[in-house]
Design a protein around this motif. Structure first.
Motif, mmCIF file in Angstrom:
data_model
loop_
_atom_site.group_PDB
_atom_site.id
_atom_site.type_symbol
_atom_site.label_atom_id
_atom_site.label_comp_id
_atom_site.label_asym_id
_atom_site.label_seq_id
_atom_site.Cartn_x
_atom_site.Cartn_y
_atom_site.Cartn_z
ATOM 1 N N ASP A 179 51.709 47.672 55.100
ATOM 2 C CA ASP A 179 52.311 46.981 53.967
ATOM 3 C C ASP A 179 51.273 46.040 53.343
ATOM 4 O O ASP A 179 50.478 45.422 54.054
ATOM 5 C CB ASP A 179 53.497 46.154 54.496
ATOM 6 C CG ASP A 179 54.135 45.304 53.395
ATOM 7 O OD1 ASP A 179 55.070 45.796 52.768
ATOM 8 O OD2 ASP A 179 53.628 44.195 53.150
ATOM 9 N N SER A 180 51.263 45.984 51.996
ATOM 10 C CA SER A 180 50.223 45.182 51.322
ATOM 11 C C SER A 180 50.846 44.094 50.450
ATOM 12 O O SER A 180 50.199 43.586 49.524
ATOM 13 C CB SER A 180 49.403 46.124 50.419
ATOM 14 O OG SER A 180 50.307 46.864 49.599
ATOM 15 N N ARG A 181 52.126 43.752 50.742
ATOM 16 C CA ARG A 181 52.759 42.711 49.927
ATOM 17 C C ARG A 181 52.094 41.387 50.244
ATOM 18 O O ARG A 181 52.104 40.930 51.390
ATOM 19 C CB ARG A 181 54.267 42.645 50.226
ATOM 20 C CG ARG A 181 55.070 41.953 49.131
ATOM 21 C CD ARG A 181 56.560 42.117 49.373
ATOM 22 N NE ARG A 181 56.934 41.514 50.631
ATOM 23 C CZ ARG A 181 57.172 40.215 50.773
ATOM 24 N NH1 ARG A 181 57.052 39.410 49.720
ATOM 25 N NH2 ARG A 181 57.509 39.702 51.934
ATOM 26 N N LYS A 182 51.368 40.848 49.218
ATOM 27 C CA LYS A 182 50.677 39.551 49.336
ATOM 28 C C LYS A 182 49.527 39.590 50.342
ATOM 29 O O LYS A 182 48.384 39.331 50.000
ATOM 30 C CB LYS A 182 51.634 38.414 49.696
ATOM 31 C CG LYS A 182 52.657 38.104 48.595
ATOM 32 C CD LYS A 182 53.297 36.744 48.821
ATOM 33 C CE LYS A 182 54.271 36.387 47.714
ATOM 34 N NZ LYS A 182 55.462 37.272 47.758
ATOM 35 N N ARG A 183 49.805 39.888 51.598
ATOM 36 C CA ARG A 183 48.761 39.841 52.628
ATOM 37 C C ARG A 183 48.132 41.228 52.716
ATOM 38 O O ARG A 183 48.837 42.219 52.915
ATOM 39 C CB ARG A 183 49.373 39.478 53.987
ATOM 40 C CG ARG A 183 50.184 38.191 53.964
ATOM 41 C CD ARG A 183 50.746 37.901 55.342
ATOM 42 N NE ARG A 183 51.788 36.885 55.363
ATOM 43 C CZ ARG A 183 51.621 35.634 54.989
ATOM 44 N NH1 ARG A 183 50.425 35.239 54.571
ATOM 45 N NH2 ARG A 183 52.625 34.775 55.009
ATOM 46 N N ASP A 184 46.799 41.291 52.561
ATOM 47 C CA ASP A 184 46.182 42.620 52.458
ATOM 48 C C ASP A 184 44.668 42.515 52.666
ATOM 49 O O ASP A 184 44.084 41.444 52.616
ATOM 50 C CB ASP A 184 46.492 43.176 51.050
ATOM 51 C CG ASP A 184 46.165 44.660 50.909
ATOM 52 O OD1 ASP A 184 46.112 45.138 49.768
ATOM 53 O OD2 ASP A 184 45.914 45.320 51.947
ATOM 54 N N THR A 185 44.062 43.704 52.831
ATOM 55 C CA THR A 185 42.595 43.804 52.867
ATOM 56 C C THR A 185 42.097 43.831 51.427
ATOM 57 O O THR A 185 42.864 44.116 50.503
ATOM 58 C CB THR A 185 42.210 45.127 53.541
ATOM 59 O OG1 THR A 185 42.997 46.171 52.961
ATOM 60 C CG2 THR A 185 42.444 45.082 55.043
ATOM 61 N N CYS A 186 40.819 43.507 51.234
ATOM 62 C CA CYS A 186 40.271 43.556 49.880
ATOM 63 C C CYS A 186 38.760 43.810 49.938
ATOM 64 O O CYS A 186 38.214 44.112 51.012
ATOM 65 C CB CYS A 186 40.591 42.265 49.125
ATOM 66 S SG CYS A 186 40.482 42.465 47.322
ATOM 67 N N LYS A 187 38.097 43.689 48.820
ATOM 68 C CA LYS A 187 36.672 44.028 48.676
ATOM 69 C C LYS A 187 35.853 43.364 49.794
ATOM 70 O O LYS A 187 35.945 42.169 49.972
ATOM 71 C CB LYS A 187 36.178 43.518 47.316
ATOM 72 C CG LYS A 187 34.739 43.827 46.993
ATOM 73 C CD LYS A 187 34.457 43.386 45.568
ATOM 74 C CE LYS A 187 33.066 43.561 45.012
ATOM 75 N NZ LYS A 187 32.085 44.342 45.596
ATOM 76 N N GLY A 188 35.114 44.195 50.541
ATOM 77 C CA GLY A 188 34.287 43.647 51.624
ATOM 78 C C GLY A 188 34.930 43.786 52.988
ATOM 79 O O GLY A 188 34.278 43.570 54.010
ATOM 80 N N ASP A 189 36.223 44.144 53.015
ATOM 81 C CA ASP A 189 36.893 44.369 54.305
ATOM 82 C C ASP A 189 36.765 45.828 54.758
ATOM 83 O O ASP A 189 37.026 46.136 55.930
ATOM 84 C CB ASP A 189 38.378 44.011 54.207
ATOM 85 C CG ASP A 189 38.594 42.514 54.058
ATOM 86 O OD1 ASP A 189 39.466 42.115 53.257
ATOM 87 O OD2 ASP A 189 37.869 41.733 54.718
ATOM 88 N N SER A 190 36.356 46.694 53.841
ATOM 89 C CA SER A 190 36.189 48.120 54.202
ATOM 90 C C SER A 190 35.308 48.246 55.437
ATOM 91 O O SER A 190 34.350 47.490 55.608
ATOM 92 C CB SER A 190 35.522 48.872 53.056
ATOM 93 O OG SER A 190 36.374 48.890 51.927
ATOM 94 N N GLY A 191 35.668 49.186 56.305
ATOM 95 C CA GLY A 191 34.858 49.434 57.497
ATOM 96 C C GLY A 191 35.334 48.696 58.723
ATOM 97 O O GLY A 191 34.991 49.061 59.849
ATOM 98 N N GLY A 192 36.150 47.650 58.498
ATOM 99 C CA GLY A 192 36.651 46.885 59.646
ATOM 100 C C GLY A 192 37.756 47.634 60.371
ATOM 101 O O GLY A 192 38.341 48.564 59.814
ATOM 102 N N PRO A 193 38.059 47.244 61.613
ATOM 103 C CA PRO A 193 39.072 47.954 62.409
ATOM 104 C C PRO A 193 40.477 47.417 62.185
ATOM 105 O O PRO A 193 40.678 46.212 62.023
ATOM 106 C CB PRO A 193 38.625 47.680 63.845
ATOM 107 C CG PRO A 193 38.009 46.315 63.780
ATOM 108 C CD PRO A 193 37.364 46.206 62.417
ATOM 109 N N LEU A 194 41.463 48.328 62.191
ATOM 110 C CA LEU A 194 42.874 47.945 62.277
ATOM 111 C C LEU A 194 43.195 48.006 63.763
ATOM 112 O O LEU A 194 43.058 49.067 64.392
ATOM 113 C CB LEU A 194 43.761 48.922 61.504
ATOM 114 C CG LEU A 194 45.255 48.608 61.547
ATOM 115 C CD1 LEU A 194 45.587 47.370 60.710
ATOM 116 C CD2 LEU A 194 46.081 49.794 61.069
#
Ligand code: E85
Length: 232
Positions: free
Chosen positions: A172-187
């Motif tokens: 879910d990306s409501r308000k709280r989310d990944t953004c530019k520069g977070d790509s590549g990180g682990p979930l």
């Protein structure tokens, strides 16, 4: 990370910052002493240059014990990755030497079982990506918890409209989310790396465009093959 908070320092000793000329570009994480996993799309604007990998960091700028910048010997994007879609968006980076492991630098196991993470499971994602829509970049690692969204929900035509394959998952990306520069990180779900952040539609914090991740289990054989072939 939008809508998150500063991470507890050094609680994520697997986190890596992929840098070019001292600038944070993407996240990543240590999957073996000499190997970091990230996203292939991170190499799109690097114009062939190799990243440097910062390990053991909480702040990107302040001196910290065990913080160390490693050179990269090889960068191997998944052969299926491409600039047109999000498929196979994985990048393996072989460090010039084995990372020195300690309480601030540790390997994070990744999921090898092919089962989907149940919708509603609360997972966490961390990164040094932008913290505002205007693109403000944090100095210290940020984190946010996000519930997993079912693939069917995520594939709804008003969301990612059937572009989410079985090798991907959503949160879910409501308000709280990944953004530019977070790509590549682990979930990370229940202490295990289930997936890797991919930019997808690049939209951040809009509930109509859930965060998209590349699941790791479907690629375990590829990861083992590359690490085995290039070991030593
Ligand atoms: N939430 C999914 C996700 C994960 C990882 C990266 C991304 N976004 C992006 N990846 N690369 C980008 N280059 C430029 N702009 C971008 N997003 C952006 C920037 C400012 C305001 C805003 O609302 C969105 C991104 C989006």
């Amino acid at each position: 990370i939008l809508g998150g908070r500063e991470a507890r320092p050094h609680l994520r000793p697997h986190m890596a910052s992929l840098q070019l000329d001292g600038e944070h570009i993407c996240g990543g994480f240590l999957i073996a002493e000499q190997w970091v996993l990230s996203a292939a799309h991170c190499t799109e604007e690097t114009d062939g240059k190799l990243f440097q990998v910062l390990l053991g960091a909480h702040s990107l700028t302040e001196p910290e014990p065990h913080k160390r910048l490693y050179r990269v010997r090889a960068q191997i994007p998944h052969p299926g990755s491409n600039v047109y879609n999000n498929e196979d968006d994985l990048l393996l980076l072989q460090l010039e030497e084995k990372a020195e492991l300690n309480e601030h630098v540790q390997v994070l196991p990744f999921q090898r079982e092919q089962r989907d993470v149940a919708a509603g499971t609360v997972c966490e994602v961390a990164g040094w990506g932008t913290v505002t829509h205007s693109g403000r970049r944090p100095d210290r690692l940020q984190q946010v918890e996000r519930p997993v969204l079912s693939r069917d929900e995520c594939n709804h035509r008003t969301r990612h409209d059937h572009s989410i394959t079985p090798n991907m998952m959503c949160t879910d990306s409501r308000k709280r989310d990944t953004c530019k520069g977070d790509s590549g990180g682990p979930l990370v779900c229940n202490g295990v790396a289930e997936a890797v952040v991919t930019a997808g539609s690049r939209v951040c914090g809009n509930y109509k465009k859930p965060g998209i991740y590349t699941r790791i289990a479907p690629y375990a054989a590829w990861i083992d093959r590359v690490m085995g072939a290039l070991s030593g």
